[in-house]
Motif scaffolding. Structure first.
Motif, PDB file in Angstrom:
ATOM      1  N   THR B  49       0.613  -1.648  -0.108  1.00  0.00           N
ATOM      2  CA  THR B  49      -0.083   0.044   0.424  1.00  0.00           C
ATOM      3  C   THR B  49       1.095   1.484  -0.028  1.00  0.00           C
ATOM      4  O   THR B  49       1.941   1.758   0.666  1.00  0.00           O
ATOM      5  N   PHE B  50       0.329   2.198  -0.690  1.00  0.00           N
ATOM      6  CA  PHE B  50       1.286   3.616  -0.105  1.00  0.00           C
ATOM      7  C   PHE B  50      -0.300   4.195   0.031  1.00  0.00           C
ATOM      8  O   PHE B  50      -1.655   4.178   0.780  1.00  0.00           O
ATOM      9  N   ASP B 272      -7.089  -3.404   6.452  1.00  0.00           N
ATOM     10  CA  ASP B 272      -7.066  -4.709   5.513  1.00  0.00           C
ATOM     11  C   ASP B 272      -5.752  -5.510   5.456  1.00  0.00           C
ATOM     12  O   ASP B 272      -6.519  -6.548   4.984  1.00  0.00           O
ATOM     13  N   LEU B 273      -4.880  -4.868   6.708  1.00  0.00           N
ATOM     14  CA  LEU B 273      -4.465  -6.364   7.082  1.00  0.00           C
ATOM     15  C   LEU B 273      -4.935  -7.625   7.880  1.00  0.00           C
ATOM     16  O   LEU B 273      -4.646  -8.700   7.569  1.00  0.00           O
ATOM     17  N   ALA B 274      -5.630  -7.034   8.734  1.00  0.00           N
ATOM     18  CA  ALA B 274      -6.232  -7.735  10.024  1.00  0.00           C
ATOM     19  C   ALA B 274      -7.575  -8.417   8.966  1.00  0.00           C
ATOM     20  O   ALA B 274      -7.623  -9.912   8.805  1.00  0.00           O
ATOM     21  N   ALA B 281       1.962  -3.470   4.958  1.00  0.00           N
ATOM     22  CA  ALA B 281       1.932  -2.069   4.643  1.00  0.00           C
ATOM     23  C   ALA B 281       2.387  -1.825   6.123  1.00  0.00           C
ATOM     24  O   ALA B 281       3.033  -2.594   6.998  1.00  0.00           O
ATOM     25  N   ALA B 282       3.356  -0.355   6.115  1.00  0.00           N
ATOM     26  CA  ALA B 282       3.570   0.273   6.747  1.00  0.00           C
ATOM     27  C   ALA B 282       2.278   0.395   8.032  1.00  0.00           C
ATOM     28  O   ALA B 282       1.724   0.995   7.785  1.00  0.00           O
ATOM     29  N   THR B 547       6.271  -2.376  10.221  1.00  0.00           N
ATOM     30  CA  THR B 547       5.644  -3.070   9.405  1.00  0.00           C
ATOM     31  C   THR B 547       4.870  -4.037   9.954  1.00  0.00           C
ATOM     32  O   THR B 547       5.075  -5.685  10.921  1.00  0.00           O
ATOM     33  N   ALA B 548       3.404  -4.670   9.294  1.00  0.00           N
ATOM     34  CA  ALA B 548       3.055  -5.607   9.511  1.00  0.00           C
ATOM     35  C   ALA B 548       2.617  -6.443   8.723  1.00  0.00           C
ATOM     36  O   ALA B 548       2.133  -5.673   7.108  1.00  0.00           O
ATOM     37  N   TYR B 549       2.596  -7.732   7.797  1.00  0.00           N
ATOM     38  CA  TYR B 549       3.097  -7.998   7.301  1.00  0.00           C
ATOM     39  C   TYR B 549       1.946  -9.842   7.568  1.00  0.00           C
ATOM     40  O   TYR B 549       2.311 -10.392   8.673  1.00  0.00           O
TER      41      TYR B 549
END
Lengths: 302, 575, 322
Positions: B49-50, B272-274, B281-282, B547-549
């Motif tokens: 993402t940005f 969105d990450l979860a 994303a940062a 950062t989460a990934y």
């Protein structure tokens, strides 16, 4: 036909006077008989009370930071936790209403007073007066207030409450002015207004005595919506970087700060209290508006 | 506090050198153990993402948007890169050496280096990249800001550009895969700071188009050929960039089949990450505790290669006489409880900075004074320069005049406002009556800084940050003649022996002798020690990169300079 | 009618003139411009002051501002809105991306507003102070008390992250063959348009209810009822027609206003529109973009108002075109 219209209109405005009590007194009595309106008034007064009397309910200041105690979850000392500056969220909530209520009150007053007078004059007189006044409203509706704020900021090296009030003053009345004009144009053509002018009532008397009471319903919606809109405005301005300094607590600011996925899903104590306060305020303003309409509207009486 | 930073980060944290050429560092690999144990699977789509919209120009160096540059860096490799240890290493060029006088650099293109359509990358493509960086169209019409990369090459006039399509005499094609670059002056920073960034461009497409028309040409709007790991397949302006794996990538074809960049607000991205809709994303440091609870996510934290500081206008007409004393600034450094600020602002995910290079930097001098929080020492230092505590408990100027400096902060960024509040409370604790001006637009601050040569603008103290490039070259920021020094702290008094020494050390740090790495380290250590002692500005700290990934993503190399080696990342299935 | 419309259209010109002159004056009374951030902060430009001066001159900012204004008007008449300082792109390109997105969103939201707001308001008034009226009124007030971004996050959480029914961002799906199909676009529109519409739905409902109540007590309605006309017929023939008139005014400037964009919603839903473009331009002093967005916004609002006035006149025969 014309004669009957005149007589009806005459009866209508005469009817209230005959009863012997002043109309405002009657309206007050009618208002007090409306349970929702009374409840609204009580809630609003209660909100104003805890906001103005905030120091009675908390010994924390909403503007003294505590770097050792930031982002704390709810505890006995801080029932709603603390924010990233270490401000006590409960104190922010109690004091926060001051800004929101001031903004909402100014927006409501501008919408009500300036909007009505402006729209009334424009709609009643029509012709070139209307045309000129509406062109000015066009300009004001499009007034580039973001540029204007940046200009004030750059030239006077300031920001904060002053700018917020400036925005309220600039933006709150033109839309309601234009709206009320539409209402007045419509009313102008109504039988009882034609009647009133036919029997020789002056312009001001016609506007204020005969037409204005017929707009109360619409006005109550306009004002309660203005109040709602401008509580949200504070949050929106914070978002674009023109909001209040952190040291000034506000419900809009608290809500805006907590408006992200993580806070929304895991930390309801951050956003639920200010959201409830905002909803309660607007709900009560709305009930009061409805009550006033029912109390004052000459046609609702029958 | 979060939403605003999205609009303002680009402006508030300025980039000292936005080289997108190489990434480096040595921080570690995402679940390195599993990466080696479990079998690597190919395929899959990764979503990154940005936080805000990207620009519209995708020819290398054309866009001012950091996000466009990030996407472009996946499609176009430069001739060399930085490895995870911050050392220059092979990429499109796999052999390079210098002449004995250190002025000429020789490069040899990897025989396996190809464009994504299978055509081989040639010195003609490199030449086109050089011509582009030095063209009048790029530097003047398009307002390009990377022409400086080659301004030291022989044949480049002082204007910094040449007519379109003209090659500087210092660039020579020696064969289809060999070329050389000759510099006007030997410069130890030339390779890592400048030449690494030379980026070959596809001659068979762009060679036919006059450079004056590159901007906005179909290839600029959507480059369908590239030399990097992922090649753009579609772009939706303001929303997303889709890229597919380049099977001919010189460092090996990527495992992941497709990479999508999406613009997603930082207010929403955690969701969105979860939910698995975004792979990596940062995220904000203060969300780490909550995000660690999400079962399908891993969190990585690396320090950033930058620093934030509290600056004082040293030439200020009112208080410059106090600001310009190193003792005053040292007192301020002791007075501020920086660990507490990092804990409050970034939930502890930040790094204290004691000098002009962050501790993570390869060149960091480990023996610097760390200025531990010590208000008693701060008070003693302030007393020693005659700033007595006067009426109301506030310190005065040595001459007895009131001392009420103001701090100017930009609006829209609540983290900066909080930082200012904390600093104010710490300085008030040592009896400095610091006032905070109402927050103003960042451009207004710049206007004040740019027109403050007489020290009479309202700005007296300010908070800024720099993010740094791989090479520690201090030029551009720290010399007394550098514009960014003049318009920020103005540490430029030519009579100050410390400033004279600063200029001398900076000069020595990139001269011919500095080609010896030990000499360069020693010089940069001396320079850092000088700035650590002088504190031309009060170095504070920097937020770490968090950062989460998704746990199905493997092999990412997280470094302060970015996430390296996307061609080696892979996605496990059945997660 | 035609001559009225033409006269009103010509009447827009002085208003637009005044608005653009105000923007122009404010911009030029502010010190500094976008180039200071773009160039002044680049550590590699040797003589930043000189380059800034040069770029400022190239952008025509050194001319007297009446001269700049005239140049701007001349360019405008040639369809040229200038080049953005910040993005170094023609302003028309930037607006070409943002405006269609915003218009789509605004029109969809407006459709939702009308479809829900008007009938609900009328039915509320028809059963005033009954269960339906009170419950929907409460919901309406609730909807407009809570800022839109709160709903946005809630809807995304529910429909995108939890149920996975609707996309959370963008106008089209990235990287699929059906990207940009009508169905794809509609899917993407639902959440942002609903969020944008919700407060206004509530507002229209409230207005419609108030207006309808007012009309109910007018003599002609009572007469119609007294004559024994069926109440639905009265409702539609007599009440709705009159109650809807003030709504048209509101509708007029809503169309213009919604086109101005909703910055926060645009960011949350990654809906690249006029709101974000405008605010960014303002904050970064990107003068050509500020002028262009102000102009477009003003034209939209003015046309919306004109549209409302024409509707007002055509629906209410007592209002003349004058």
């Amino acid at each position: 036909m014309a004669a009957s219209v005149v007589s009806k209109a005459g009866v209508k405005s005469g009817g209230t006077v005959v009863k012997g009590k002043p109309p405002s007194r009657l309206a007050f009595e009618r208002f007090m008989r409306n349970p929702l309106a009374v409840a609204g008034a009580i809630i609003l007064l209660a909100i104003i009370f805890i906001t103005v009397g905030a120091p009675l309910f908390t010994h924390y200041s909403p503007s003294v930071i505590d770097i050792m105690n930031t982002n704390a979850p709810p505890s006995a000392a801080h029932p709603l936790g603390t924010d990233p500056s270490g401000y006590d969220n409960l104190a922010r909530l109690l004091y926060g209403g001051r800004v929101d209520l001031t903004v909402a009150f100014s927006a409501g007053v501008m919408t009500l007073v300036i909007g009505t007078i402006y729209g009334g004059i424009s709609g009643y007189f029509g012709g070139w007066i209307d045309n000129l006044m509406m062109r000015f409203v066009d300009v004001m509706l499009n007034f580039p207030f973001v540029v204007f704020i940046l200009f004030l900021e750059a030239v006077f090296n300031t920001s904060g409450e002053l700018l917020l009030i400036t925005v309220v003053v600039l933006t709150s009345w033109p839309a309601s002015g234009r709206f009320m004009r539409g209402v007045f144009i419509q009313l102008r053509q109504q039988d009882f207004v034609i009647g009133a002018t036919t029997i020789g009532a002056g312009a001001w008397r016609t506007i204020f005595r005969h037409m204005l009471p017929n707009t109360v319903g619409t006005l109550s919606v306009l004002v309660s919506f203005a109040v709602a809109g401008y509580v949200g405005l504070e949050a929106a301005l914070t978002f674009i970087g023109l909001g209040l300094p952190l040291s000034v607590a506000s419900w809009g600011g608290m809500l805006s700060e907590a408006s992200n996925y993580t806070a929304m899903t895991t930390q309801p104590y951050l956003w639920l209290p200010p959201a409830i306060m905002i909803v309660l305020t607007i709900l009560s303003v709305n009930f009061i508006g409805d009550g006033l309409r029912d109390a004052f509207d000459p046609q609702m009486r029958s | 506090m979060k939403r605003k930073s999205t609009l303002f980060t680009a402006a508030a944290v300025m980039t000292l050198s936005a080289l997108f050429a190489g990434y480096s560092g040595g921080i570690g690999v995402a679940d390195a153990a599993t990466a080696h144990r479990s079998p690597v699977t190919n395929g899959g789509t990764m979503v990154q993402t940005f936080p805000t919209a990207f620009g519209l120009n995708f020819i290398p160096f054309l866009s001012t948007s950091a996000y466009t540059a990030a996407a472009t860096s996946y499609s176009f490799d430069s001739i060399l890169r930085f490895n995870r240890n911050d050392q220059v290493s092979a990429d499109i060029v796999n052999k390079w050496w210098t002449s004995p006088d250190k002025k000429t650099y020789y490069f040899q293109i990897n025989p396996k280096a190809r464009w994504s359509n299978g055509m081989y990358i040639t010195t003609g493509d490199v030449k086109l990249g050089v011509d582009w960086l030095l063209s009048k169209s790029y530097n003047v019409t398009d307002g390009g800001s990377y022409g400086y990369l080659l301004s030291n090459v022989v044949g480049v006039p002082s204007s910094g550009y040449l007519p379109d399509g003209q090659t500087p005499s210092g660039f020579k094609i020696l064969g289809p895969r060999e070329f050389s670059v000759t510099l006007q002056h030997a410069d130890a920073a030339a390779l890592p700071a400048n030449l690494v960034a030379i980026t070959p461009l596809p001659t068979y497409i762009l060679g036919k188009i006059p450079m004056s028309q590159w901007k906005g040409t179909p290839f600029d709007r959507h480059p369908w050929i590239g030399s990097g790991p992922f090649i753009t397949t579609s772009i939706v302006p303001g929303q997303s960039i889709t890229q597919k794996a380049n099977p001919y990538y010189v460092l090996g074809a990527p495992h992941i089949a497709q990479n999508v960049w999406k613009v997603i607000s930082t207010d929403v991205v955690n969701g969105d990450l979860a939910s698995g809709q975004v792979t990596m994303a940062a995220i904000h440091a203060i969300d780490v505790a909550q995000m660690k609870k999400v079962p399908n996510l891993n969190i990585n934290v690396v320090p950033s290669n930058g620093f934030q500081y509290l600056g004082w206008r040293l030439n200020n007409a009112t208080y410059g006489s106090v600001f310009s004393q190193a003792t005053f600034r040292q007192a301020v450094e002791y007075a501020i409880n920086r660990p507490a600020m990092v804990k409050a602002l970034y939930a502890g995910y930040g790094t204290l900075e004691n000098g002009p290079l962050p501790p993570i930097n390869f060149w960091y001098n480990k023996s610097l004074n760390t200025y531990p929080y010590d208000p008693a020492k701060a008070n003693a230092l302030l007393n020693s320069i005659g700033m007595k505590i006067g009426a109301g408990g506030w310190r005065t100027m040595p001459n007895g005049q009131p001392f009420t400096p103001t701090l100017t902060i930009s609006s829209g960024d609540t983290t900066i406002q909080r930082q200012a509040d904390f600093i104010q409370s710490f300085l008030q604790a040592v009896h400095i009556n610091l006032k905070i001006n109402p927050p103003i637009n960042f451009n207004t601050i710049l206007t004040q800084l740019n027109s403050d040569s007489n020290g009479k603008q309202p700005i007296q103290a300010f908070l800024l940050g720099w993010s740094l490039s791989n090479d520690p070259d201090p030029r551009g920021l720290w010399r007394s003649t550098d514009n960014l020094n003049i318009v920020t702290i103005d540490w430029t008094n030519p009579k100050d022996p410390a400033i004279q020494l600063n200029d001398k050390l900076i000069h020595e740090s990139h001269g011919k002798a500095a080609y010896n790495i030990n000499y360069r380290i020693a010089t940069l250590n001396k320079w850092q020690a000088l700035l650590n002692q002088q504190l031309p500005e009060n170095f504070l700290f920097d937020a770490n990169n968090v950062t989460a990934y998704n746990k199905n993503l493997h092999g990412v190399v997280f470094t302060p300079y970015g996430n390296l080696d996307p061609q080696k990342w892979w996605l496990s299935t059945g997660n | 009618m035609t001559s009225y419309v033409i006269r009103r259209l010509l009447g827009l010109i002085p208003t637009l003139f005044i608005i653009t002159v105000i923007v122009f004056s404010l911009m030029h009374l502010m010190p500094g411009n976008a180039f200071q951030a773009l160039i002044g902060l680049n550590p590699h430009i040797k003589d930043a002051a000189k380059v800034i001066a040069q770029r400022t001159a190239n952008a025509g900012l050194n001319l007297s501002w009446p001269q700049q204004y005239v140049n701007w008007i001349v360019n405008l008449l040639h369809g040229n809105l200038g080049t953005s300082f910040e993005f170094q792109e023609p302003v028309t390109t930037l607006i070409g991306i943002a405006l269609p997105n915003t218009v789509t969103l605004a029109l969809t939201a407006e459709l939702i507003i009308l479809i829900i707001g008007i009938p609900v308001g009328v039915f509320q008034a028809n059963r005033v102070n009954k269960g339906f009226d009170i419950s929907t009124s409460l919901v309406a007030v609730f909807l407009y008390s809570v800022p839109g971004f709160v709903f946005a996050l809630f809807l995304i959480f529910l429909f995108s992250f939890t149920l996975n029914w609707l996309p959370s961002m963008g106008t089209v799906t990235a990287a699929v063959p059906w990207s940009g199909d009508l169905g794809d676009r509609i899917q993407h529109l639902i959440l942002p348009a609903t969020t944008l519409a919700l407060p206004s739905v509530a507002y229209y409902t409230r207005l419609m209810r108030a207006n309808t109540l007012q009309v109910f007590f007018q003599d002609y309605v009572r007469t119609a009822r007294a004559k024994g006309l069926r109440s639905t017929r009265v409702l539609f023939r007599h009440v709705l027609r009159n109650a809807i008139i003030p709504i048209t005014t509101q509708f007029g400037f809503d169309i213009g206003g919604l086109v101005g964009g909703a910055v926060i919603l645009e960011q949350i839903f990654t809906w690249p529109g006029m709101g974000e473009l405008t605010i960014n331009a303002n904050l970064n002093r990107d003068y050509p973009v500020i002028l262009a967005t102000t102009l477009i916004f003003a034209v939209m609002v003015l046309l919306g108002n004109l549209f409302a006035d024409i509707l007002l006149a055509s629906m209410d025969p007592r209002v003349r075109y004058n």
